[in-house]
Scaffold this active site. Structure first.
Site, PDB file in Angstrom:
ATOM      1  N   GLU A 222      36.702  63.263  27.461  1.00  0.00           N
ATOM      2  CA  GLU A 222      35.446  63.642  26.782  1.00  0.00           C
ATOM      3  C   GLU A 222      35.742  64.224  25.405  1.00  0.00           C
ATOM      4  OE1 GLU A 222      34.164  65.920  30.311  1.00  0.00           O
ATOM      5  OE2 GLU A 222      32.291  64.813  30.164  1.00  0.00           O
TER       6      GLU A 222
ATOM      7  N   GLU B 188      36.132  62.900  37.605  1.00  0.00           N
ATOM      8  CA  GLU B 188      35.375  64.041  38.146  1.00  0.00           C
ATOM      9  C   GLU B 188      34.763  63.765  39.508  1.00  0.00           C
ATOM     10  OE1 GLU B 188      35.398  63.116  34.980  1.00  0.00           O
ATOM     11  OE2 GLU B 188      35.236  64.837  33.650  1.00  0.00           O
TER      12      GLU B 188
END
Ligand code: 3HC
Ligand code: NAI
Length: 696
Positions: free
Chosen positions: A105, A125
């Site tokens: 990210e 995740e």
């Protein structure tokens, strides 16, 4: 200790380096200086471009998972990424190792990404029961397109640099010096004065998909098929979908809210527990850094049956050649034939090329002569489960194996200390218990004998990890950790049927819980004749199980067992079995009654927990999280429940003890007699982890 964030200069290019060993996680002590340095550099007119790089073995591998569940301190990761996006000069992430989760990210907050050819990038995740919470579900679809982003985010599987380049996630893949290339790339971009567009502002890959949302919803339905009752995959998909239906800022806020919801939930707590449990399992008392693993370049496997074949495939798949020994040429041919057929299935499914299959087959050598095992570094025995046979095999191995070779048994139940006595080198002997199908199942129980040398344990862990297994070290007892608890789980299975349950009802309690199958389905799959033979040898009986076998109903392999299998695989309830159960109950004078689903849970799963507590108490498992790792990786215990011991604490230890006491009082059966440890922890409102710490 070195600074977690440093800034250096190469002419007008600023290089920000993150250094937070071991994996450069975005802990608070990184975020704080990173945010401060970025603010300075953004406003520094002498800086024309920025390179974001990492020291050590990898780019940022994600947010710091140890901070989850605690109050997060400012600055937050999304703010840092938003700040990078405000740079009016080119920003370039230099990616090596793995850019995962918050790491990727962060890299997507930059205008550009330059990666080493060996780098891997992904948003894993979902495996922690959460979703990317720092813009990942919004920026990845903009870079690689919504379809690919959806698959990557819902599976959590990273992609390699080549794929990342082809799909638009990275802008350049470099072979030489990564940092030098990233600086060169940044300088070129600064010189070109091309308009810089932040990833959040790109729309070209979203627009075409927006035009046909029904097709995208069908893709979502497809990728969620394997989500097994977990919340995170669904939320990941919803958040990616939001990228198509909401403006960036709104969808990013929704993503953040989803993140906070999921991270608080039991499923994420369970999955984070399992992440750390798997890593903790590699830490074994008495095995230290000085116990260097022995080199394993060649493996011998004895027995080319169900297990020997799968074990051999695991090593060859991991790049280690295998010599397989059988009793006869015929048995050898059959075993190698099964291996070849299995690889053929992979080829037909497209997961292996013909060329790769040929290469793997060339790494097997078949033999009937023990002398051919003389140069093996590790020899694993997978012959019949009889002590007499094991005695002959280990006696012979002792004569032919080279000094220092490790001798392992794949026994399911037998005493590894006794097996070690058949050799003159008990320090080199241990159990390496694989699970069927051994080329697929990840669990490897490493059975430590009383004389097994520490470096032999270290070797088994290292080679297990190298071939993609999840190793857990256990002590010697009948059935070790997994099968011993499995025995306790099934102890009441026969009586529950006699008292009023049906196989379909009890199995549904299991599948609703999240297990891949219930007890009777599992027995049908494994073959009912195995247990029948064992019972006969021990002079034991099981009214229903024995009657089924007497009728030739051995389970799936004969097309019928507790169920019918009209298509060979799918269980269908059989009225004949229900009639048989009723008849056997009548013969025993049992009045059948309605059995509630709660009773099935209490009488099958609580004894399993009780056995787990005994195993912990006896030191057969080092820690309760090892037991959870065994069950999730070897028996399909649902990951969202964290393993049996973690789940027991969610239920509440006092409640479990109360119900065990109830059933013990009613039946007098030992499986219900609460272990002293369980009783003590329940009384003290304690946890299994406390018990492990106290014992250490
Ligand atoms: N946070 C905290 N600790 C971490 C961590 C993380 N993200 N990733 C790894 N560690 C720790 C491990 O617990 C281990 O600690 P130990 O030595 O005390 O046992 C140590 O780092 C080394 O890890 P591994 O043993 O796993 O090392 P490997 O070299 O085998 O693997 C890796 C490296 C591939 C990076 C692997 O550690 C990994 O997959 N890490 C997790 C990646 C991940 O899930 N990232 C997403 C995090 S969530 C997130 O980013 C949320 C965001 O969207 C807001
Ligand atoms: P299997 O019957 O499928 O295979 C055993 C193979 O060993 C046969 O091919 C046989 O010809 C060969 N063999 C027997 N004696 C031999 C000898 N003296 N020398 C060389 N080869 C010999 O049995 P399976 O299921 O593979 O089990 C093997 C071992 O693995 C057993 O100890 C079993 O308890 C254990 N195990 C089995 C699991 C399973 O699910 N089947 C799971 C985990 C462990």
């Amino acid at each position: 200790m070195s600074q977690p964030v440093t800034v250096t200069r190469d002419g007008n290019v600023a290089i920000v380096t993150i250094d937070n060993p071991p994996v450069n996680a975005m802990s608070f002590h990184v975020r704080e200086p990173l945010h401060a340095r970025l603010l300075e550099l953004r406003d520094d007119s002498s800086v024309e471009a920025l390179v974001l790089a990492c020291a050590g073995r990898t780019f940022v591998a994600g947010a710091d998972i140890t901070e989850f569940g605690k109050p997060i301190q400012y600055p937050f990761l999304p703010e840092i990424i938003d700040l990078i996006e405000t740079f009016q000069k080119p920003t370039v992430a230099a990616v090596h190792g793995t850019a995962l989760g918050g790491g990727l990210e962060l890299a997507m907050g930059c205008h550009f990404r330059v990666a080493e050819a060996s780098a891997k990038m992904g948003l894993p995740e979902v495996k922690l029961g959460i979703l990317p919470g720092a813009g990942g579900t919004q920026r990845l679809p903009r870079l690689v397109g919504p379809s690919k982003a959806l698959k990557m985010i819902v599976s959590g599987t990273p992609i390699g640099a080549k794929d990342a380049l082809a799909s638009g996630l990275v802008d350049e893949v470099v072979d030489g010096d990564l940092l030098a290339n990233a600086i060169r790339f940044a300088r070129e971009k600064a010189a070109s004065k091309a308009t810089l567009i932040a990833v959040s502002q790109r729309d070209d890959k979203l627009a075409p998909v927006r035009a046909n949302m029904a097709a995208f919803d069908a893709e979502i339905a497809e990728v969620l098929k394997k989500s097994k009752g977990l919340d995170a995959p669904k939320t990941c998909a919803q958040s990616v979908r939001n990228a198509l239906t909401m403006p960036f800022a709104e969808a990013a806020t929704a993503e953040r809210n989803f993140f906070h919801e999921l991270v608080k939930g039991d499923q994420s707590r369970a999955q984070r527990h399992l992440f750390f449990a798997e890593r903790e399992a590699n830490k074994v008392p008495g095995v230290g850094k000085d116990d260097k693993p022995r080199k394993i370049a060649k493996v011998g496997v004895i027995g080319a049956g169900t297990m020997g074949g799968g074990i051999s495939m695991s090593f060859v798949n991991g790049g280690i050649p295998v010599t397989i020994l059988e009793m006869s040429d015929e048995a050898l041919k059959r075993g190698l034939g099964v291996i070849e057929k299995n690889y053929g299935i992979s080829v037909s499914r497209g997961s292996l090329t013909e060329e790769a299959k040929a290469k793997r087959m060339s790494m097997f050598k078949g033999t009937t002569d023990y002398a051919d095992l003389a140069d093996c570094d590790l020899i694993i025995e997978a012959v019949f489960e009889e002590m007499g046979v094991k005695e002959k095999v280990f006696g012979t191995l002792d004569k032919i194996a080279k000094p220092g070779a490790i001798l392992a048994s794949n026994t399911s139940y037998l005493d590894v200390n006794e097996i070690a006595k058949f050799t003159s080198r008990p320090q080199d002997v241990l159990g390496m218990h694989f699970f069927s199908p051994a080329n697929v199942m990840k669990l490897l129980e490493i059975v430590r004998g009383s004389k097994t040398a520490p470096d032999v344990i270290a070797t088994a862990i290292a080679v297990g990890k190298a071939i993609g297994k999840v190793p857990v070290v256990v002590g010697v007892c009948h059935g070790f950790v997994g099968n011993r608890m499995l025995g306790a789980r099934g102890a009441e299975a026969e009586d529950l049927l006699l008292e009023g349950a049906t196989p379909a009802q009890a199995d549904k309690v299991f599948t609703d819980f999240g297990w891949p199958m219930g007890t009777y389905q599992m027995w049908d799959l494994a073959g009912l004749d195995i247990g029948w033979r064992t019972r006969k040898s021990l002079g034991k009986t099981a009214a229903i199980g024995d009657a089924l076998c007497e009728q030739g109903r051995y389970g799936q392999k004969t097309g019928k067992g507790y169920y019918l299998y009209p298509d060979g695989r799918t269980p269908v309830s059989d009225p004949e079995v229900e009639a048989l159960i009723v008849e056997k109950a009548r013969e025993k004078g049992i009045n059948r009654r309605d059995i509630s689903n709660e009773e099935i849970t209490e009488r099958m799963m609580y004894p399993m927990i009780n056995e787990g507590a005994r195993i912990l108490e006896e030191g057969i498992a080092i820690r309760s999280s090892d037991i959870d790792t065994v069950w999730v990786n070897g028996y399909g215990f649902p990951v969202g429940k964290g393993g049996p011991m973690f789940w027991a604490e969610l239920v509440g230890l006092p409640k479990i003890v109360e119900r065990l006491d109830y059933w013990y009082g009613k039946t007098g059966k030992e499986v219900y007699n609460p272990s002293p440890l369980l009783r003590k922890l329940a009384a003290q409102n304690g946890s299994f982890a406390d018990a492990t710490k106290a014992a250490a």
